[in-house]
Design a protein around this motif. Structure first.
Motif, PDB file in Angstrom:
ATOM      1  N   ALA A 139       0.916  -1.113  -0.087  1.00 26.16           N
ATOM      2  CA  ALA A 139       0.268  -0.051  -0.074  1.00 26.16           C
ATOM      3  C   ALA A 139       0.756   1.201   0.068  1.00 26.16           C
ATOM      4  N   SER A 140       0.770   1.835  -1.222  1.00 22.44           N
ATOM      5  CA  SER A 140       1.668   3.308  -1.223  1.00 22.44           C
ATOM      6  C   SER A 140       3.104   2.877  -0.913  1.00 22.44           C
ATOM      7  N   LYS A 141       3.736   1.842  -1.280  1.00 24.51           N
ATOM      8  CA  LYS A 141       4.680   1.048  -0.893  1.00 24.51           C
ATOM      9  C   LYS A 141       6.223   2.187  -1.215  1.00 24.51           C
ATOM     10  N   LYS A 142       7.068   2.293   0.039  1.00 20.26           N
ATOM     11  CA  LYS A 142       8.091   3.135  -0.359  1.00 20.26           C
ATOM     12  C   LYS A 142       9.369   2.235   0.124  1.00 20.26           C
ATOM     13  N   THR A 143      10.465   2.683  -0.379  1.00 17.11           N
ATOM     14  CA  THR A 143      11.898   1.937   0.035  1.00 17.11           C
ATOM     15  C   THR A 143      12.186   2.498   1.019  1.00 17.11           C
ATOM     16  N   GLU A 144      13.197   1.885   1.856  1.00 17.74           N
ATOM     17  CA  GLU A 144      13.802   2.497   2.843  1.00 17.74           C
ATOM     18  C   GLU A 144      14.366   3.831   2.667  1.00 17.74           C
ATOM     19  N   ASP A 145      15.119   3.857   1.438  1.00 16.72           N
ATOM     20  CA  ASP A 145      15.849   4.909   1.354  1.00 16.72           C
ATOM     21  C   ASP A 145      14.853   6.012   0.977  1.00 16.72           C
ATOM     22  N   SER A 146      13.937   6.003   0.273  1.00 13.69           N
ATOM     23  CA  SER A 146      13.022   7.143  -0.082  1.00 13.69           C
ATOM     24  C   SER A 146      12.219   7.576   1.005  1.00 13.69           C
ATOM     25  N   SER A 147      11.992   6.793   2.184  1.00 15.94           N
ATOM     26  CA  SER A 147      11.131   7.246   3.184  1.00 15.94           C
ATOM     27  C   SER A 147      11.714   7.555   4.505  1.00 15.94           C
ATOM     28  N   LYS A 148      13.332   7.817   4.465  1.00 18.62           N
ATOM     29  CA  LYS A 148      14.076   8.091   5.703  1.00 18.62           C
ATOM     30  C   LYS A 148      13.538   9.171   6.426  1.00 18.62           C
ATOM     31  N   GLU A 149      13.005  10.447   5.780  1.00 19.29           N
ATOM     32  CA  GLU A 149      12.752  11.406   6.164  1.00 19.29           C
ATOM     33  C   GLU A 149      11.500  11.636   6.729  1.00 19.29           C
ATOM     34  N   GLN A 150      10.653  10.418   6.586  1.00 15.63           N
ATOM     35  CA  GLN A 150       9.298  10.806   6.718  1.00 15.63           C
ATOM     36  C   GLN A 150       9.060  10.015   8.084  1.00 15.63           C
ATOM     37  N   LYS A 151       8.130  10.605   8.788  1.00 13.67           N
ATOM     38  CA  LYS A 151       7.665  10.508  10.104  1.00 13.67           C
ATOM     39  C   LYS A 151       6.523  10.059  10.256  1.00 13.67           C
ATOM     40  N   ALA A 152       5.883   9.245  11.284  1.00 14.66           N
ATOM     41  CA  ALA A 152       4.508   9.023  11.698  1.00 14.66           C
ATOM     42  C   ALA A 152       4.068  10.141  12.391  1.00 14.66           C
ATOM     43  N   THR A 153       2.834  10.681  12.061  1.00 18.38           N
ATOM     44  CA  THR A 153       2.144  11.710  12.849  1.00 18.38           C
ATOM     45  C   THR A 153       1.118  11.190  13.860  1.00 18.38           C
ATOM     46  N   ARG A 154       0.811  10.041  13.658  1.00 15.26           N
ATOM     47  CA  ARG A 154      -0.149   9.401  14.519  1.00 15.26           C
ATOM     48  C   ARG A 154      -0.297   7.833  14.635  1.00 15.26           C
ATOM     49  N   THR A 155      -0.969   7.399  15.461  1.00 18.27           N
ATOM     50  CA  THR A 155      -1.034   5.972  15.330  1.00 18.27           C
ATOM     51  C   THR A 155      -1.957   5.216  14.307  1.00 18.27           C
ATOM     52  N   LEU A 156      -1.216   4.255  13.770  1.00 20.84           N
ATOM     53  CA  LEU A 156      -1.718   3.678  12.562  1.00 20.84           C
ATOM     54  C   LEU A 156      -2.737   2.697  13.193  1.00 20.84           C
ATOM     55  N   ASN A 157      -4.120   2.674  12.627  1.00 20.83           N
ATOM     56  CA  ASN A 157      -5.215   1.710  13.158  1.00 20.83           C
ATOM     57  C   ASN A 157      -5.291   0.729  12.075  1.00 20.83           C
ATOM     58  N   LEU A 158      -4.949  -0.646  12.574  1.00 29.56           N
ATOM     59  CA  LEU A 158      -5.303  -1.659  11.300  1.00 29.56           C
ATOM     60  C   LEU A 158      -6.166  -2.729  11.830  1.00 29.56           C
ATOM     61  N   MET A 159      -6.466  -3.741  11.181  1.00 29.33           N
ATOM     62  CA  MET A 159      -7.449  -4.864  11.447  1.00 29.33           C
ATOM     63  C   MET A 159      -6.738  -6.247  11.302  1.00 29.33           C
ATOM     64  N   GLU A 160      -7.483  -7.270  12.158  1.00 29.84           N
ATOM     65  CA  GLU A 160      -7.279  -8.631  11.598  1.00 29.84           C
ATOM     66  C   GLU A 160      -8.650  -9.036  11.546  1.00 29.84           C
ATOM     67  N   ALA A 161      -9.009 -10.078  10.879  1.00 26.50           N
ATOM     68  CA  ALA A 161     -10.386 -10.858  10.833  1.00 26.50           C
ATOM     69  C   ALA A 161     -10.648 -11.822  11.849  1.00 26.50           C
ATOM     70  N   SER A 162      -9.587 -12.157  12.606  1.00 28.18           N
ATOM     71  CA  SER A 162      -9.834 -13.116  13.776  1.00 28.18           C
ATOM     72  C   SER A 162      -8.554 -12.936  14.786  1.00 28.18           C
ATOM     73  N   GLU A 163      -9.058 -13.668  15.893  1.00 32.75           N
ATOM     74  CA  GLU A 163      -7.933 -13.300  17.044  1.00 32.75           C
ATOM     75  C   GLU A 163      -6.483 -14.136  16.701  1.00 32.75           C
ATOM     76  N   ILE A 164      -5.790 -13.685  17.501  1.00 36.55           N
ATOM     77  CA  ILE A 164      -4.321 -14.272  17.512  1.00 36.55           C
ATOM     78  C   ILE A 164      -4.542 -15.659  18.232  1.00 36.55           C
ATOM     79  N   GLY A 165      -4.064 -16.788  17.636  1.00 37.54           N
ATOM     80  CA  GLY A 165      -4.073 -18.108  18.264  1.00 37.54           C
ATOM     81  C   GLY A 165      -3.166 -18.382  19.164  1.00 37.54           C
ATOM     82  N   SER A 166      -1.695 -17.915  18.831  1.00 36.79           N
ATOM     83  CA  SER A 166      -0.517 -18.111  19.794  1.00 36.79           C
ATOM     84  C   SER A 166       0.487 -17.354  19.467  1.00 36.79           C
ATOM     85  N   MET A 167       1.431 -16.619  20.412  1.00 32.23           N
ATOM     86  CA  MET A 167       2.449 -16.197  19.888  1.00 32.23           C
ATOM     87  C   MET A 167       3.768 -16.642  20.104  1.00 32.23           C
TER      88      MET A 167
END
Length: 552
Positions: free
Chosen positions: A26-54
């Protein structure tokens, strides 16, 4: 996983098949091209089911593999193009001329989140734990025919302590192979081969991997606010990670969302940044500029368990299996129920995954369509089955409780009962962990399963169906011999090996109807503008988040 393997089935290949559908982003960036970019807030993602085990040796469901691959790190990892790059390993392995000895030097700045160094001993401990049959690790069959003594350990003929791996010193790992396995290095990026901190794991015992308090991490993120019943959790930046300055997000929040209506509403309200859609919501958003359909190499299939709780099930009858196989309208399933870009499939090896080593022809195209929908033939098989079983056929279909899972199960139930008069299907809906447990115990008849490739070769799909390794009590001397021939007899003859694997797939899907391929998954999703750096992969973990962030 059944014990008592009676023959050595290896996953040897003479050539790594290089044609693949590359890992999208999703809007993929290489490591080099995104070195100066910073997150400005928490990224909110989803999974369709629970985690079974870590616990990384108990890896089966997609959310667990994804979480483990971001909280832990192995010797190697995949980049945005699915190419192997060093991770805990300092460099690519030094491999002997005969392909049977690997020497891997570890970086000395890798640390566990409790401050302990990550050493070669951590890999030795984890791999021996995975190989030991008494632990019933989900992927312990990967030791069979690869690492020296793996086959004998799986067969319970040798102790796990005799596995051909040792720490030459704290930062040098030596692996002795039973025979050359060309793609073995790619397996080392897969979560079952991640390290484990022996002291911490031993102290926690059975509690290890069951909650965020019972985990020690070595990857880019720490896990917080999670246990096995959690419907949400957080990944937070690991300050002890050697490459922490490259991790873009300080925090990524996950919610388990099983209802597509809820997913869409949360995206619309700004509370979710990537929304996975299926069915009508996917259809309705095809023209949305935020919509993406990412083709995957994951294949969903119907698993028909031939022995339930030690007794022959309804699927021990070949005519029942073939009736179901020919009756299913897969095209209607993907177009009307999923509607997310997934495609109907008539073989077990996905399209655009591997190619003929000489001609470059795609496996799926060369192998052709197996078991196309044929209502007349399906009813002929059902009539034969009814005579053999002295009556109508009733089947229990096990389903997970996610919105998409339930809709697929309801479609299968309705479509099969309509197409096959005299067939009755009862749907049993349970949470993810219950489903995993029932599948492990063999306490089910029919279930929708998913297989995502662990490495880039047809064997990653086919090898787990041999008699000694499958979880459906399928037994076939012919199939076993074909897989053994591809692994051993034709290991150094790429074209003959290729032809043998095509033949093996035909036996599995068409001649024996041991499983029913349904569809090749596409991930339909809405991605909020500003989301950068999520990497999607076509084998191993689905998603990695080291470079992921959202900027507004």
């Amino acid at each position: 996983m059944k014990r008592g393997v009676k023959q050595s089935i290896t996953i040897l290949t003479a050539v790594l098949l290089l044609t693949a559908c590359g890992g999208g982003a999703a809007s993929k960036k290489t490591e080099d091209s995104s070195k100066e970019q910073k997150a400005t807030r928490t990224l909110n993602l989803m999974e369709a089911s629970e985690i079974g085990s870590m616990d990384s040796i108990f890896t089966q469901d997609e959310p667990s593999i994804n979480a483990q691959s971001n909280v832990f790190e192995g010797l190697y990892q995949l980049d945005e193009d699915d190419k192997l790059i060093p991770a805990v390993a300092k460099e690519m392995p030094e491999i002997s001329e005969d392909g049977k000895t690997y020497k891997i030097t570890l970086r000395e700045d890798a640390k566990w989140s409790n401050g302990d160094p990550v050493t070669a001993h951590d890999f030795v401990f984890a791999w021996k734990k995975m190989a030991d049959p008494k632990n019933q690790a989900n992927y312990f069959f990967l030791m069979d025919g690869t690492i020296l003594n793996g086959t004998e350990i799986v067969n319970e003929e040798k102790s796990a302590d005799e596995l051909g791996v040792k720490a030459l010193d704290d930062y040098t790992l030596e692996i002795k192979m039973a025979k050359p396995v060309t793609y073995f290095t790619s397996l080392l990026a897969f979560s079952p081969f991640f390290p484990q901190n022996e002291k911490f794991v031993t102290e926690k015992g059975k509690q290890y991997g069951t909650s965020s308090e019972n985990i020690v991490s070595n990857g880019p993120f720490l896990m917080e606010n999670w246990d096995q019943s959690s419907m949400s959790w957080d990944l937070v930046k690991n300050p002890n990670y050697y490459d922490a300055d490259k991790v873009k997000s300080d925090k990524i929040h996950f919610e388990v969302l099983k209802e597509t209506n809820t997913v869409f509403n949360l995206y619309e309200s700004g509370e979710l940044d990537v929304a996975v859609l299926t069915g009508d919501f996917a259809k309705q958003n095809n023209d949305n500029p935020d919509y993406q359909a990412i083709q995957r190499s994951k294949v969903y299939s119907l698993r028909m368990n031939q022995q339930r709780n030690g007794k022959p099930s309804i699927f021990a009858n070949e005519n029942v299996r073939k009736a179901i196989s020919y009756a299913l309208d897969k095209k209607s399933l993907v177009e009307n129920i999923l509607a997310d870009g997934s495609t109907d499939i008539y073989g077990y090896i996905p399209k655009d995954f591997v190619a003929n080593p000489e001609t470059g022809e795609d496996f799926r195209k060369e192998a052709g369509d197996l078991v196309k929908t044929d209502e007349k033939l399906a009813n002929e098989y059902l009539e034969k089955a009814k005579k053999e079983l002295n009556g109508d056929v009733t089947i229990e279909l096990l389903s997970k409780d996610g919105d998409g899972d339930k809709k697929v199960a309801e479609f299968i139930q309705g479509q099969l009962e309509k197409t096959l008069p005299g067939l009755k299907i009862n749907v049993k809906t349970v949470p993810l962990n219950n489903s995993i447990e029932l599948m492990k115990k063999g306490d089910y008849e029919l279930s929708v399963g998913m297989w995502g490739p662990d490495y880039q070769d047809p064997m990653t799909f086919l090898e787990s169906s041999v008699s000694s390794k499958n979880k459906t009590s399928y037994r076939s001397e012919k199939y076993d011999q074909l897989i053994d021939d591809a692994s051993n007899k034709y290991a150094n003859d790429p074209l003959k090996r290729w032809e043998t694997l095509i033949q093996a797939e035909k036996v599995l899907v068409e001649e024996d109807a041991a499983l029913i391929p349904l569809y090749q998954q596409a991930r339909g999703q809405l991605v909020r503008p500003g989301v950068e750096g999520i990497q999607y992969h076509n084998f191993g973990a689905t998603s990695t988040y080291k470079y992921a962030f959202i900027k507004e």
